[in-house]
Write a protein that holds these residues in place. Structure first.
Motif, PDB file in Angstrom:
ATOM      1  N   LEU A 177       0.752  -1.117  -0.087  1.00 52.47           N
ATOM      2  CA  LEU A 177      -0.063   0.049   0.068  1.00 52.47           C
ATOM      3  C   LEU A 177       0.909   1.317   0.037  1.00 52.47           C
ATOM      4  CD1 LEU A 177      -2.402  -1.161   2.929  1.00 52.47           C
ATOM      5  CD2 LEU A 177      -2.692  -1.433   0.555  1.00 52.47           C
ATOM      6  N   HIS A 178       0.139   2.277  -0.417  1.00 54.14           N
ATOM      7  CA  HIS A 178       0.881   3.553  -0.376  1.00 54.14           C
ATOM      8  C   HIS A 178       0.127   4.550   0.450  1.00 54.14           C
ATOM      9  CE1 HIS A 178       4.556   3.338  -2.999  1.00 54.14           C
ATOM     10  NE2 HIS A 178       3.940   2.454  -3.597  1.00 54.14           N
ATOM     11  N   ILE A 179       0.494   4.739   1.618  1.00 58.68           N
ATOM     12  CA  ILE A 179      -0.232   5.883   2.632  1.00 58.68           C
ATOM     13  C   ILE A 179       0.454   7.204   2.814  1.00 58.68           C
ATOM     14  CG2 ILE A 179      -1.004   5.972   4.946  1.00 58.68           C
ATOM     15  CD1 ILE A 179      -1.443   3.124   4.906  1.00 58.68           C
ATOM     16  N   SER A 180      -0.145   8.176   2.487  1.00 60.37           N
ATOM     17  CA  SER A 180       0.099   9.798   2.672  1.00 60.37           C
ATOM     18  C   SER A 180      -0.126  10.180   4.069  1.00 60.37           C
ATOM     19  CB  SER A 180      -0.325  10.681   1.720  1.00 60.37           C
ATOM     20  OG  SER A 180       0.250  10.350   0.406  1.00 60.37           O
ATOM     21  N   LEU A 181       0.812  10.737   4.696  1.00 64.42           N
ATOM     22  CA  LEU A 181       0.520  11.426   6.097  1.00 64.42           C
ATOM     23  C   LEU A 181       1.619  12.593   6.336  1.00 64.42           C
ATOM     24  CD1 LEU A 181       2.978  10.261   7.950  1.00 64.42           C
ATOM     25  CD2 LEU A 181       1.256   8.276   8.390  1.00 64.42           C
ATOM     26  N   THR A 182       1.126  13.398   7.198  1.00 64.54           N
ATOM     27  CA  THR A 182       2.047  14.523   7.518  1.00 64.54           C
ATOM     28  C   THR A 182       2.343  14.316   9.179  1.00 64.54           C
ATOM     29  OG1 THR A 182       1.018  15.985   5.908  1.00 64.54           O
ATOM     30  CG2 THR A 182       2.485  16.803   7.613  1.00 64.54           C
ATOM     31  N   PRO A 183       3.613  14.283   9.417  1.00 68.64           N
ATOM     32  CA  PRO A 183       3.731  14.179  11.012  1.00 68.64           C
ATOM     33  C   PRO A 183       3.579  15.419  11.588  1.00 68.64           C
ATOM     34  CG  PRO A 183       5.698  13.562   9.416  1.00 68.64           C
ATOM     35  CD  PRO A 183       4.703  14.101   8.435  1.00 68.64           C
ATOM     36  N   LYS A 184       3.249  15.162  12.896  1.00 63.91           N
ATOM     37  CA  LYS A 184       2.589  16.403  13.779  1.00 63.91           C
ATOM     38  C   LYS A 184       3.644  16.643  14.735  1.00 63.91           C
ATOM     39  CE  LYS A 184      -1.241  17.228  16.954  1.00 63.91           C
ATOM     40  NZ  LYS A 184      -2.556  16.664  17.416  1.00 63.91           N
ATOM     41  N   ILE A 185       3.990  17.924  14.963  1.00 63.50           N
ATOM     42  CA  ILE A 185       4.804  18.221  16.242  1.00 63.50           C
ATOM     43  C   ILE A 185       4.169  17.682  17.661  1.00 63.50           C
ATOM     44  CG2 ILE A 185       6.076  20.000  17.590  1.00 63.50           C
ATOM     45  CD1 ILE A 185       7.065  19.522  14.556  1.00 63.50           C
ATOM     46  N   THR A 186       4.959  16.821  18.249  1.00 62.48           N
ATOM     47  CA  THR A 186       4.301  16.380  19.369  1.00 62.48           C
ATOM     48  C   THR A 186       5.286  16.236  20.707  1.00 62.48           C
ATOM     49  OG1 THR A 186       3.123  14.862  17.959  1.00 62.48           O
ATOM     50  CG2 THR A 186       3.196  14.235  20.346  1.00 62.48           C
ATOM     51  N   LYS A 187       4.766  16.149  21.781  1.00 61.85           N
ATOM     52  CA  LYS A 187       5.360  16.273  23.088  1.00 61.85           C
ATOM     53  C   LYS A 187       5.910  14.801  23.248  1.00 61.85           C
ATOM     54  CE  LYS A 187       5.176  17.648  27.882  1.00 61.85           C
ATOM     55  NZ  LYS A 187       4.363  18.204  29.142  1.00 61.85           N
ATOM     56  N   THR A 188       7.112  14.730  23.638  1.00 61.25           N
ATOM     57  CA  THR A 188       7.623  13.301  24.054  1.00 61.25           C
ATOM     58  C   THR A 188       8.628  13.487  25.198  1.00 61.25           C
ATOM     59  OG1 THR A 188       8.223  11.264  23.164  1.00 61.25           O
ATOM     60  CG2 THR A 188       9.242  13.070  21.894  1.00 61.25           C
ATOM     61  N   LYS A 189       9.485  12.370  25.422  1.00 63.00           N
ATOM     62  CA  LYS A 189      10.453  12.417  26.246  1.00 63.00           C
ATOM     63  C   LYS A 189      11.641  11.891  25.616  1.00 63.00           C
ATOM     64  CE  LYS A 189       8.297  13.064  30.177  1.00 63.00           C
ATOM     65  NZ  LYS A 189       8.648  13.956  31.275  1.00 63.00           N
ATOM     66  N   SER A 190      12.681  12.648  25.726  1.00 64.58           N
ATOM     67  CA  SER A 190      14.126  12.464  25.225  1.00 64.58           C
ATOM     68  C   SER A 190      14.637  11.017  25.961  1.00 64.58           C
ATOM     69  CB  SER A 190      15.176  13.627  25.483  1.00 64.58           C
ATOM     70  OG  SER A 190      15.490  13.767  26.794  1.00 64.58           O
ATOM     71  N   MET A 191      15.879  10.705  25.545  1.00 64.97           N
ATOM     72  CA  MET A 191      16.643   9.452  26.273  1.00 64.97           C
ATOM     73  C   MET A 191      17.029   9.911  27.866  1.00 64.97           C
ATOM     74  SD  MET A 191      20.495   9.267  24.798  1.00 64.97           S
ATOM     75  CE  MET A 191      19.747   9.398  22.743  1.00 64.97           C
ATOM     76  N   PHE A 192      17.152  11.283  28.173  1.00 67.16           N
ATOM     77  CA  PHE A 192      17.502  11.713  29.313  1.00 67.16           C
ATOM     78  C   PHE A 192      16.067  12.303  30.163  1.00 67.16           C
ATOM     79  CE2 PHE A 192      20.863  13.113  26.079  1.00 67.16           C
ATOM     80  CZ  PHE A 192      21.888  12.543  26.806  1.00 67.16           C
ATOM     81  N   ASN A 193      15.016  11.630  29.660  1.00 70.71           N
ATOM     82  CA  ASN A 193      13.580  11.677  30.410  1.00 70.71           C
ATOM     83  C   ASN A 193      13.276  13.383  30.407  1.00 70.71           C
ATOM     84  OD1 ASN A 193      11.733  10.525  31.486  1.00 70.71           O
ATOM     85  ND2 ASN A 193      12.083  11.216  33.641  1.00 70.71           N
ATOM     86  N   GLU A 194      13.778  14.128  29.431  1.00 69.32           N
ATOM     87  CA  GLU A 194      13.242  15.594  29.517  1.00 69.32           C
ATOM     88  C   GLU A 194      11.994  15.753  28.425  1.00 69.32           C
ATOM     89  OE1 GLU A 194      17.376  18.216  29.172  1.00 69.32           O
ATOM     90  OE2 GLU A 194      17.176  16.632  27.582  1.00 69.32           O
ATOM     91  N   PRO A 204       8.407  16.334  15.261  1.00 72.50           N
ATOM     92  CA  PRO A 204       7.643  15.779  14.247  1.00 72.50           C
ATOM     93  C   PRO A 204       7.656  14.045  14.691  1.00 72.50           C
ATOM     94  CG  PRO A 204       9.001  17.030  13.289  1.00 72.50           C
ATOM     95  CD  PRO A 204       9.476  16.754  14.499  1.00 72.50           C
ATOM     96  N   MET A 205       6.290  13.788  14.918  1.00 73.59           N
ATOM     97  CA  MET A 205       5.865  12.220  15.074  1.00 73.59           C
ATOM     98  C   MET A 205       4.623  12.002  14.284  1.00 73.59           C
ATOM     99  SD  MET A 205       7.036  12.171  19.031  1.00 73.59           S
ATOM    100  CE  MET A 205       6.917   9.997  19.062  1.00 73.59           C
ATOM    101  N   ILE A 206       4.503  10.429  14.155  1.00 68.53           N
ATOM    102  CA  ILE A 206       3.465  10.063  13.336  1.00 68.53           C
ATOM    103  C   ILE A 206       2.340   9.251  14.273  1.00 68.53           C
ATOM    104  CG2 ILE A 206       4.399  10.158  10.957  1.00 68.53           C
ATOM    105  CD1 ILE A 206       4.524   7.012  11.265  1.00 68.53           C
ATOM    106  N   GLY A 207       2.775   9.112  15.477  1.00 71.25           N
ATOM    107  CA  GLY A 207       2.063   8.426  16.661  1.00 71.25           C
ATOM    108  C   GLY A 207       2.204   6.907  16.470  1.00 71.25           C
ATOM    109  N   VAL A 208       3.278   6.415  16.205  1.00 67.94           N
ATOM    110  CA  VAL A 208       3.330   4.727  16.451  1.00 67.94           C
ATOM    111  C   VAL A 208       4.459   4.226  17.252  1.00 67.94           C
ATOM    112  CG1 VAL A 208       2.537   4.627  14.022  1.00 67.94           C
ATOM    113  CG2 VAL A 208       4.938   4.789  14.425  1.00 67.94           C
ATOM    114  N   GLY A 209       4.406   3.238  17.862  1.00 68.35           N
ATOM    115  CA  GLY A 209       5.398   2.815  18.633  1.00 68.35           C
ATOM    116  C   GLY A 209       5.888   1.453  18.073  1.00 68.35           C
TER     117      GLY A 209
END
Length: 351
Positions: free
Chosen positions: A183-200, A205-210
């Motif tokens: 399949l070909h799926i188009s999407l635009t990443p969204k600026i999202t709050k997350t944690k860095s490797m230092f827990n900051e 930009p993220m698409i919301g997948v794990g």
């Protein structure tokens, strides 16, 4: 058995660090009095190459005692031809830097062995999808495999994550394998709050997948193995430098700092996962030793390098009074950090 492996790994890393000092000092004609793995009362020793080789009771480090150098009393010096003090500041800097350099070189070769062993790496297979995320809205599903983004082939989760995190708000064309369909799926990443490797808290930009946690073996050519080793060594070095910086700036709480018990426990846990995991953590700890020893703390190699740089620039050695004060301050800092690491380790062990 796993704790014995941990002790052997840590001792080997210390040995290579001190061997770097030893080899460079001997190259410049410096007489080495003692080569010790560990501190305190010696358990065993022998003489070889006109040097006493020791194993001491406290396995928290090691040292090479050169003629004319004594960290416990920096005023004790010798200017004989075969002494450390008779060498130029540049030669002394090279002797001091050779220890940390040996750790970086060792880590590089450990990563080469890892690369030759076809290490496992995360595949770009989607696991959990966040509700109302770009991936959810675009129709991505769990167990979908991303094989390409904007025509660029994707084989690892890291490659996929890197492309998405550097997106500038533009739409991405994802080539997706779902069961037997492409399949070909188009999407635009969204600026999202997350944690860095230092827990900051960070925003990117993220698409919301794990990740689904699916891995595959890396089958590397000889050239790719060398590049893999160089990239991993550089990444580990950068990560540890950033960790130290954030610890100093207070971005990472002091309670996150670990000591020798943490090192032993991590290596012990890695032993249960196989020798590949042991090599990985040994490489990481080796880089850690290299980075920490070049910090400008007077009791460490970096502190002595700082003194010699001062002598190179000013054309005169630091005064004995300054050396004594700074060395004492360095030991206070070093023992405080070791005590904090040990305190945190004990707290983790007792919960």
């Amino acid at each position: 058995m796993s704790w014995l492996v941990s002790l052997l790994v840590l001792s080997a890393l210390i040995f290579f660090h001190e061997l770097g000092h030893y080899a460079m000092a001997r190259f410049f004609g410096v007489y080495i009095e003692i080569f010790s793995i560990g501190f305190g009362k010696k358990i065993a020793s022998f003489r070889m190459f006109n040097t006493e080789w020791r194993i001491a009771m406290i396995p928290l480090g090691g040292y090479v005692k050169m003629k004319g150098q004594d960290d416990s009393d920096p005023t004790v010096k010798s200017y004989d031809k075969d002494s450390y003090n008779s060498k130029t500041p540049l030669q002394r800097i090279l002797i001091l830097f050779a220890g940390p350099a040996a750790n970086f070189v060792l880590a590089f070769f450990l990563y080469i062995f890892i690369g030759l062993g076809s290490p496992a790496i995360l595949s770009p297979v989607i696991g959990k999808i966040s509700p109302n995320s770009p991936a959810f809205i675009a129709g991505l599903e769990s167990n979908d495999t991303i094989t390409a983004i904007d025509g660029k082939s994707i084989t690892t989760w890291e490659e996929m994550s890197d492309i998405i995190s550097h997106n500038k708000g533009e739409s991405l064309d994802l080539k997706v394998k779902r069961a037997d369909k492409i399949l070909h799926i188009s999407l635009t990443p969204k600026i999202t709050k997350t944690k860095s490797m230092f827990n900051e808290d960070i925003y990117k930009p993220m698409i919301g997948v794990g990740s689904a946690g699916v891995t595959h073996k890396l089958d590397l050519t000889p050239g790719e193995v060398i590049k893999y080793a160089a990239d991993q060594t550089a990444f580990a070095s950068t990560m540890i430098f950033k960790s130290v910086e954030k610890l100093i700036m207070g971005d990472v709480p002091a309670k996150e700092m670990g000591g020798v018990i943490s090192i032993m426990k991590i290596t012990s846990d890695a032993t249960a996962q196989g020798w590949m995991a042991v090599l990985f953590f040994a490489a990481l700890i080796s880089v850690n030793l290299g980075v920490l020893n070049i910090l400008p703390i007077p009791a460490l190699d970096g502190g002595h390098i700082m003194f010699n740089l001062y002598e190179m620039v000013t054309r005169r050695a630091p005064s004995e009074a300054m050396l004594v004060r700074l060395t004492i301050a360095g030991w206070v800092i070093l023992f405080s950090l070791m005590g904090l690491g040990l305190y945190n380790d004990i707290n983790r062990l007792i919960g």
